[in-house]
Scaffold this motif. Structure first.
Motif, short mmCIF file in Angstrom:
data_model
loop_
_atom_site.label_atom_id
_atom_site.label_comp_id
_atom_site.label_asym_id
_atom_site.label_seq_id
_atom_site.Cartn_x
_atom_site.Cartn_y
_atom_site.Cartn_z
N GLU A 184 0.83 -1.21 0.00
CA GLU A 184 0.00 0.00 0.00
C GLU A 184 0.87 1.26 0.00
O GLU A 184 0.48 2.29 -0.55
CB GLU A 184 -0.95 0.04 1.20
CG GLU A 184 -2.00 -1.06 1.28
CD GLU A 184 -2.98 -1.10 0.14
OE1 GLU A 184 -2.84 -0.31 -0.82
OE2 GLU A 184 -3.87 -1.96 0.17
N SER A 185 2.03 1.18 0.65
CA SER A 185 2.82 2.41 0.67
C SER A 185 3.40 2.71 -0.71
O SER A 185 3.52 3.88 -1.09
CB SER A 185 3.88 2.41 1.78
OG SER A 185 4.77 1.39 1.58
N PHE A 186 3.69 1.68 -1.51
CA PHE A 186 4.04 1.93 -2.93
C PHE A 186 2.87 2.61 -3.63
O PHE A 186 3.04 3.55 -4.40
CB PHE A 186 4.31 0.61 -3.66
CG PHE A 186 5.72 0.12 -3.54
CD1 PHE A 186 6.78 0.85 -4.06
CD2 PHE A 186 6.00 -1.09 -2.92
CE1 PHE A 186 8.08 0.38 -3.96
CE2 PHE A 186 7.29 -1.57 -2.81
CZ PHE A 186 8.34 -0.83 -3.34
N HIS A 187 1.68 2.09 -3.38
CA HIS A 187 0.49 2.63 -4.06
C HIS A 187 0.29 4.11 -3.74
O HIS A 187 -0.05 4.91 -4.60
CB HIS A 187 -0.77 1.86 -3.64
CG HIS A 187 -0.73 0.41 -3.98
ND1 HIS A 187 -1.66 -0.49 -3.53
CD2 HIS A 187 0.15 -0.30 -4.73
CE1 HIS A 187 -1.35 -1.70 -4.00
NE2 HIS A 187 -0.26 -1.60 -4.72
N GLN A 188 0.49 4.41 -2.47
CA GLN A 188 0.27 5.79 -2.04
C GLN A 188 1.28 6.72 -2.73
O GLN A 188 0.94 7.78 -3.22
CB GLN A 188 0.39 5.88 -0.52
CG GLN A 188 -0.30 7.06 0.08
CD GLN A 188 0.67 8.15 0.52
OE1 GLN A 188 1.88 7.99 0.38
NE2 GLN A 188 0.13 9.25 1.02
N ARG A 189 2.53 6.27 -2.81
CA ARG A 189 3.56 7.12 -3.43
C ARG A 189 3.32 7.28 -4.92
O ARG A 189 3.56 8.35 -5.47
CB ARG A 189 4.94 6.50 -3.21
CG ARG A 189 5.48 6.81 -1.82
CD ARG A 189 6.50 5.79 -1.42
NE ARG A 189 6.58 5.71 0.02
CZ ARG A 189 7.71 5.81 0.70
NH1 ARG A 189 8.84 6.00 0.08
NH2 ARG A 189 7.71 5.73 2.00
N GLN A 190 2.87 6.20 -5.60
CA GLN A 190 2.64 6.36 -7.03
C GLN A 190 1.49 7.33 -7.28
O GLN A 190 1.53 8.11 -8.22
CB GLN A 190 2.46 5.01 -7.76
CG GLN A 190 1.18 4.21 -7.45
CD GLN A 190 -0.03 4.68 -8.22
OE1 GLN A 190 0.09 5.12 -9.36
NE2 GLN A 190 -1.20 4.60 -7.60
N GLY A 191 0.49 7.32 -6.40
CA GLY A 191 -0.62 8.26 -6.56
C GLY A 191 -0.15 9.69 -6.35
O GLY A 191 -0.48 10.59 -7.14
N PHE A 192 0.67 9.88 -5.33
CA PHE A 192 1.21 11.21 -5.05
C PHE A 192 2.04 11.69 -6.24
O PHE A 192 1.91 12.84 -6.69
CB PHE A 192 2.08 11.16 -3.78
CG PHE A 192 2.66 12.48 -3.37
CD1 PHE A 192 1.96 13.33 -2.54
CD2 PHE A 192 3.91 12.88 -3.83
CE1 PHE A 192 2.48 14.57 -2.17
CE2 PHE A 192 4.44 14.11 -3.46
CZ PHE A 192 3.73 14.95 -2.62
N GLU A 193 2.86 10.81 -6.77
CA GLU A 193 3.75 11.18 -7.88
C GLU A 193 2.93 11.52 -9.13
O GLU A 193 3.23 12.50 -9.84
CB GLU A 193 4.72 10.02 -8.14
CG GLU A 193 5.93 10.38 -8.99
CD GLU A 193 5.73 10.00 -10.44
OE1 GLU A 193 6.46 10.55 -11.29
OE2 GLU A 193 4.85 9.18 -10.75
#
Ligand SMILES: [Fe+2]
Ligand SMILES: [Fe+2]
Length: 344
Positions: A184-193
């Motif tokens: 999930e933390s990968f997912h959150q960062r890709q959304g932010f990016e």
């Protein structure tokens, strides 16, 4: 409800009563095995082989099933954009992310099965509307920026909810959550990016990012469930070490984490009451429209019917895959049996 547990609210807006309901100290259930609560109080884990009160088992089955359903239904809003992602790179990232969510569903159905239920029955309950999934996935993804907003806000809220579940008293659920949270933390960062790229792009791109954040902010806050005063499942779940923090505590944590990130994106959160409160050491925020949340949970959100119809159709169309997998497993087992027989 995404890593959270609350039932369908009654018409007066209150949650349906949990195993104990009410307020004050929660009495131990009559079938609680000796030493059960002590195990939990010393932060040990309950494992599938351990005796447990039926209400503990039922609470976990309900929560893990709702969580698993949320993971797989959650593939739909973003899956909507795989074929229209703006570049091959974005498409590859989005496909991997949506595939991760399918994997989360699998870990969680497997964790639920350690409690003696069958995933086929859980899926039947989802399809018949007897079990719920997170309210958040009943909102439409209107533009590409929604994919960024979901990753940033929805996966961000999921992390806030799910990190404490890594210490849940039920071992298989806690262990599944460790891997889920890393992903999930990968997912959150890709959304932010993805949102950062848009918010630092053309005026039109920035406006699209802002519009997506405007639409996803409040539903993301609703993901934490009703306010503590109206959440009757929480007290027993806290006592059993299934839940570590209340809905309002987790929601506050999410707001505090997200406001500085919105600043970094150069985007505004759509809440005129949002401001730092020096005295509390937290951000204050405006009132949440819980009536909207309850309507969505009751099945009256913008996409409830579409999401469930799609899920049922996919399940029916995938029947041959399940049959083939069972036939393959049987054949493999038979072959292994005949080989063992030959050796013996
Ligand atoms: Fe997930
Ligand atoms: Fe995710």
């Amino acid at each position: 409800m995404y890593g959270n547990d609350f039932g369908v609210p009654a018409r007066d807006g209150r949650d349906t009563p949990g195993p104990t309901g009410g307020t004050g100290t929660t009495p131990a259930p009559p079938d609680e095995p000796p030493g059960f609560q002590e195990l939990i109080d010393t932060d040990a884990r309950i494992e599938p082989r351990d005796a447990m009160p039926e209400a503990y088992r039922n609470t976990l089955v309900r929560q893990i099933a709702q969580h698993a359903h949320s993971e797989i239904i959650g593939m739909q809003p973003e899956g909507n954009w795989i074929s229209r992602a703006p570049s091959l790179r974005r498409k590859a990232i989005l496909m991997a992310k949506v595939q991760d969510e399918a994997g989360h569903g699998l870990y969680l159905y497997a964790a639920a099965e350690t409690l003696g239920v069958d995933r086929a029955d859980l899926l039947d309950a989802l399809h018949a509307g007897r079990q719920k999934y997170s309210s958040i996935f009943n909102y439409p993804t209107l533009t590409w920026a929604d994919v960024g907003a979901i990753g940033w806000l929805v996966d961000g809220a999921a992390i806030a909810n799910q990190v404490p579940l890594c210490r849940c008293s039920y071992g298989p659920y806690a262990r599944a959550m460790i891997r889920v949270c890393k992903e999930e933390s990968f997912h959150q960062r890709q959304g932010f990016e993805a949102l950062h790229t848009l918010s630092h792009g053309t005026e039109a791109q920035k406006a699209m990012a802002q519009d997506a954040v405007n639409r996803w902010w409040w539903p993301s806050l609703m993901m934490f469930g009703p306010s503590d005063a109206d959440s009757t499942h929480s007290e027993q779940s806290m006592r059993w070490g299934i839940k570590r923090f209340s809905n309002d505590e987790l929601r506050q944590r999410f707001v505090d984490m997200t406001v500085p990130q919105a600043d970094a994106l150069g985007l505004t959160l759509p809440d005129p009451d949002l401001c730092w409160n020096d005295e509390r050491g937290h951000y204050d925020f405006g009132e949440i429209d819980f009536a909207e949340l309850f309507e969505v949970i009751r099945g009256n959100g913008p996409c409830n019917k579409q999401r469930l119809d799609h899920r049922v159709r996919a399940h029916e169309e995938g029947a041959w895959v399940r049959e083939a997998a069972v036939a393959y497993a049987r054949k493999k087992q038979e072959r292994a049996g005949s080989t063992t027989g030959a050796v013996a």
